[in-house]
Design a protein around this motif. Structure first.
Motif, PDB file in Angstrom:
ATOM      1  N   PRO A  68      14.619  14.381   9.040  1.00 50.37           N
ATOM      2  CA  PRO A  68      15.295  14.355   7.748  1.00 50.37           C
ATOM      3  C   PRO A  68      16.278  15.502   7.516  1.00 50.37           C
ATOM      4  CG  PRO A  68      13.083  15.208   7.473  1.00 50.37           C
ATOM      5  CD  PRO A  68      13.211  14.810   8.920  1.00 50.37           C
ATOM      6  N   ARG A  69      16.413  16.408   8.479  1.00 45.90           N
ATOM      7  CA  ARG A  69      17.394  17.475   8.303  1.00 45.90           C
ATOM      8  C   ARG A  69      18.787  16.865   8.185  1.00 45.90           C
ATOM      9  NH1 ARG A  69      15.937  21.272  13.311  1.00 45.90           N
ATOM     10  NH2 ARG A  69      15.734  19.176  14.209  1.00 45.90           N
ATOM     11  N   ASP A  70      19.583  17.404   7.272  1.00 46.33           N
ATOM     12  CA  ASP A  70      20.958  16.968   7.012  1.00 46.33           C
ATOM     13  C   ASP A  70      21.041  15.637   6.281  1.00 46.33           C
ATOM     14  OD1 ASP A  70      21.952  19.249   8.359  1.00 46.33           O
ATOM     15  OD2 ASP A  70      21.779  18.224  10.285  1.00 46.33           O
ATOM     16  N   LEU A  71      19.895  15.067   5.882  1.00 50.14           N
ATOM     17  CA  LEU A  71      19.954  13.880   5.029  1.00 50.14           C
ATOM     18  C   LEU A  71      20.338  14.326   3.620  1.00 50.14           C
ATOM     19  CD1 LEU A  71      19.302  10.765   4.847  1.00 50.14           C
ATOM     20  CD2 LEU A  71      17.085  11.475   3.919  1.00 50.14           C
ATOM     21  N   PRO A  72      21.422  13.804   3.048  1.00 49.76           N
ATOM     22  CA  PRO A  72      21.828  14.241   1.704  1.00 49.76           C
ATOM     23  C   PRO A  72      20.878  13.730   0.633  1.00 49.76           C
ATOM     24  CG  PRO A  72      23.192  12.417   2.429  1.00 49.76           C
ATOM     25  CD  PRO A  72      22.337  12.790   3.609  1.00 49.76           C
ATOM     26  N   LEU A  73      20.935  14.356  -0.527  1.00 47.95           N
ATOM     27  CA  LEU A  73      20.161  13.856  -1.657  1.00 47.95           C
ATOM     28  C   LEU A  73      20.680  12.484  -2.054  1.00 47.95           C
ATOM     29  CD1 LEU A  73      19.873  17.053  -3.886  1.00 47.95           C
ATOM     30  CD2 LEU A  73      18.027  15.926  -2.621  1.00 47.95           C
ATOM     31  N   PRO A  74      19.816  11.620  -2.539  1.00 49.17           N
ATOM     32  CA  PRO A  74      20.263  10.298  -2.964  1.00 49.17           C
ATOM     33  C   PRO A  74      21.385  10.391  -3.999  1.00 49.17           C
ATOM     34  CG  PRO A  74      17.880  10.361  -2.853  1.00 49.17           C
ATOM     35  CD  PRO A  74      18.355  11.766  -2.631  1.00 49.17           C
ATOM     36  N   ASP A  75      22.424   9.597  -3.786  1.00 51.79           N
ATOM     37  CA  ASP A  75      23.596   9.498  -4.664  1.00 51.79           C
ATOM     38  C   ASP A  75      24.524  10.706  -4.593  1.00 51.79           C
ATOM     39  OD1 ASP A  75      22.613   7.031  -5.556  1.00 51.79           O
ATOM     40  OD2 ASP A  75      21.439   7.999  -7.143  1.00 51.79           O
ATOM     41  N   ALA A  76      24.186  11.708  -3.740  1.00 50.81           N
ATOM     42  CA  ALA A  76      25.098  12.839  -3.581  1.00 50.81           C
ATOM     43  C   ALA A  76      26.309  12.459  -2.744  1.00 50.81           C
ATOM     44  CB  ALA A  76      24.367  14.023  -2.946  1.00 50.81           C
ATOM     45  N   THR A  77      26.171  11.407  -1.991  1.00 53.67           N
ATOM     46  CA  THR A  77      27.264  10.884  -1.181  1.00 53.67           C
ATOM     47  C   THR A  77      27.053   9.382  -1.047  1.00 53.67           C
ATOM     48  OG1 THR A  77      28.422  11.104   0.941  1.00 53.67           O
ATOM     49  CG2 THR A  77      26.021  11.223   0.993  1.00 53.67           C
ATOM     50  N   GLY A  78      27.931   8.711  -0.340  1.00 57.78           N
ATOM     51  CA  GLY A  78      27.801   7.276  -0.174  1.00 57.78           C
ATOM     52  C   GLY A  78      26.855   6.909   0.946  1.00 57.78           C
ATOM     53  N   PRO A  79      26.464   5.627   1.004  1.00 53.45           N
ATOM     54  CA  PRO A  79      25.529   5.180   2.047  1.00 53.45           C
ATOM     55  C   PRO A  79      26.143   5.145   3.448  1.00 53.45           C
ATOM     56  CG  PRO A  79      26.279   3.318   0.740  1.00 53.45           C
ATOM     57  CD  PRO A  79      26.790   4.554   0.061  1.00 53.45           C
ATOM     58  N   ASP A  80      27.446   5.463   3.546  1.00 49.93           N
ATOM     59  CA  ASP A  80      28.072   5.501   4.864  1.00 49.93           C
ATOM     60  C   ASP A  80      27.833   6.823   5.588  1.00 49.93           C
ATOM     61  OD1 ASP A  80      29.580   6.891   3.026  1.00 49.93           O
ATOM     62  OD2 ASP A  80      31.517   6.282   3.837  1.00 49.93           O
ATOM     63  N   HIS A  81      27.119   7.764   4.947  1.00 53.36           N
ATOM     64  CA  HIS A  81      26.787   9.029   5.588  1.00 53.36           C
ATOM     65  C   HIS A  81      26.016   8.753   6.874  1.00 53.36           C
ATOM     66  CE1 HIS A  81      24.796  12.904   6.299  1.00 53.36           C
ATOM     67  NE2 HIS A  81      25.709  13.453   5.510  1.00 53.36           N
ATOM     68  N   PRO A  82      26.307   9.462   7.973  1.00 50.24           N
ATOM     69  CA  PRO A  82      25.659   9.159   9.263  1.00 50.24           C
ATOM     70  C   PRO A  82      24.131   9.200   9.213  1.00 50.24           C
ATOM     71  CG  PRO A  82      27.530  10.616   9.608  1.00 50.24           C
ATOM     72  CD  PRO A  82      27.360  10.488   8.121  1.00 50.24           C
TER      73      PRO A  82
END
Length: 244
Positions: A68-82
Motif C-alpha cells: 500500500p505504499r504510495d497509494l493515495p488517499l481516496p478521492d485525492a486523485t483520480g482512479p487512473d493513478h498507477p
C-alpha cells in the motif's frame, strides 16, 4: 400471486440445484490477494500476511500481496493513478482475499480503509469483489480484541463478499514474531493455519458457482432481466398458444 402485491413474479427465480453442481470445475490454483494495513518498517500486519501467504502457497494457492505504499488517499486523485489501477486489477484477478489490519483506536487503520475504499462496488459492468471469498485477521499491541476483524467483516459484507466464519486476532503481536520476522509456534499461529485452510476450501467450493450465488432478484428487476428458466417457459408457452 395476488397475496404478494409487492412482488414482480417474472423476476423471481426458483433455486436451481443443477446450477449448484459444477460439471467441469476450474483446475487452476485458487488466486488469493492479501492486503495489510500498516506502513511501518516492521509492520506486524504485513508480517502476519506474509505468514498467511506462505501457508496458502503450501495449500496450492497462487498469491499476491499488495504493497500500500504510495497509494493515495481516496478521492485525492483520480482512479487512473498507477497504484489504484494495480490494486483494482489485483482485486479483479483474485478469487479470494485476506484482509489484515492493526487495531488502532478501536478500529481498523486508515491505510486498510483506504485500500478498501479504492475498490468500488462496481466498475462499469464488473464488480471487483462480489462473490469472492474473504478471510479477516488483525494484530493488536495489547490484549486480544476483535474490533478490527468485526469492522472488516462489516466491510466485506458491504463489498458483497463471502466472508468465511473463522478469523484470526493476534494479541501483543510484537511478542509473536522472532528476530527473523517469522511467527513463533503458538495457538495464534495454529489459528492462522485454520483460517487459511478454511479460506481455500470456501474458495474452491464457491468460485465456480459465484455468478449464480450472487444473482439477485432486485438486480434482475432493476435491469429488466428475466431469469433464464422463466424466459424458456414463456417461450414454450408462446409456441403452445400460437395457432398452427
Amino acid at each position: 400471486m395476488t397475496e404478494f402485491p409487492a412482488l414482480a413474479p417474472k423476476f423471481l427465480a426458483r433455486v436451481d440445484q443443477d446450477r449448484l453442481e459444477v460439471g467441469a470445475p476450474a483446475t487452476h490454483p485458487p488466486r488469493i490477494l492479501l492486503l495489510y494495513g500498516s506502513l511501518r518498517a516492521r509492520s506486524f500486519s504485513r508480517l502476519l500476511v506474509e505468514e498467511a501467504e506462505r501457508i496458502l502457497q503450501v495449500l496450492g494457492c497462487e498469491t499476491r500481496v499488495f504493497d500500500p505504499r504510495d497509494l493515495p488517499l481516496p478521492d485525492a486523485t483520480g482512479p487512473d493513478h498507477p497504484k489504484v489501477q494495480e490494486l483494482r486489477a489485483l482485486s479483479q484477478w483474485s478469487e479470494g482475499q485476506v484482509w489484515c489490519s492493526p487495531e488502532r483506536h478501536g478500529a481498523i487503520s486508515g491505510i486498510m480503509k483506504a485500500q478498501i475504499d479504492w475498490i468500488p462496488l462496481e466498475i462499469g459492468s464488473v464488480r471487483p469483489t462480489q462473490g469472492k471469498t474473504l478471510a479477516v485477521m488483525q494484530v493488536s499491541g495489547g490484549s486480544q480484541s476483535f474490533n478490527a476483524v468485526n469492522t472488516l467483516r462489516l466491510l466485506g459484507r458491504w463489498m458483497r463478499m463471502i466472508t468465511i466464519p473463522n478469523q484470526s486476532s493476534v494479541a501483543m503481536a510484537y511478542k509473536e514474531f522472532d528476530e527473523s520476522d517469522r511467527m513463533k509456534p503458538s495457538s495464534y499461529y495454529d489459528r492462522v493455519v485454520d483460517v487459511m485452510e478454511e479460506l481455500v476450501k470456501f474458495t474452491l467450493l464457491t468460485r465456480d458457482r459465484a455468478d449464480y450465488l450472487v444473482d439477485r432478484y432486485s438486480e434482475r428487476k432493476s435491469s429488466g432481466r428475466i431469469p433464464e428458466h422463466m424466459a424458456l417457459a414463456a417461450e414454450a408457452m408462446k409456441h403452445e398458444t400460437t395457432p398452427a
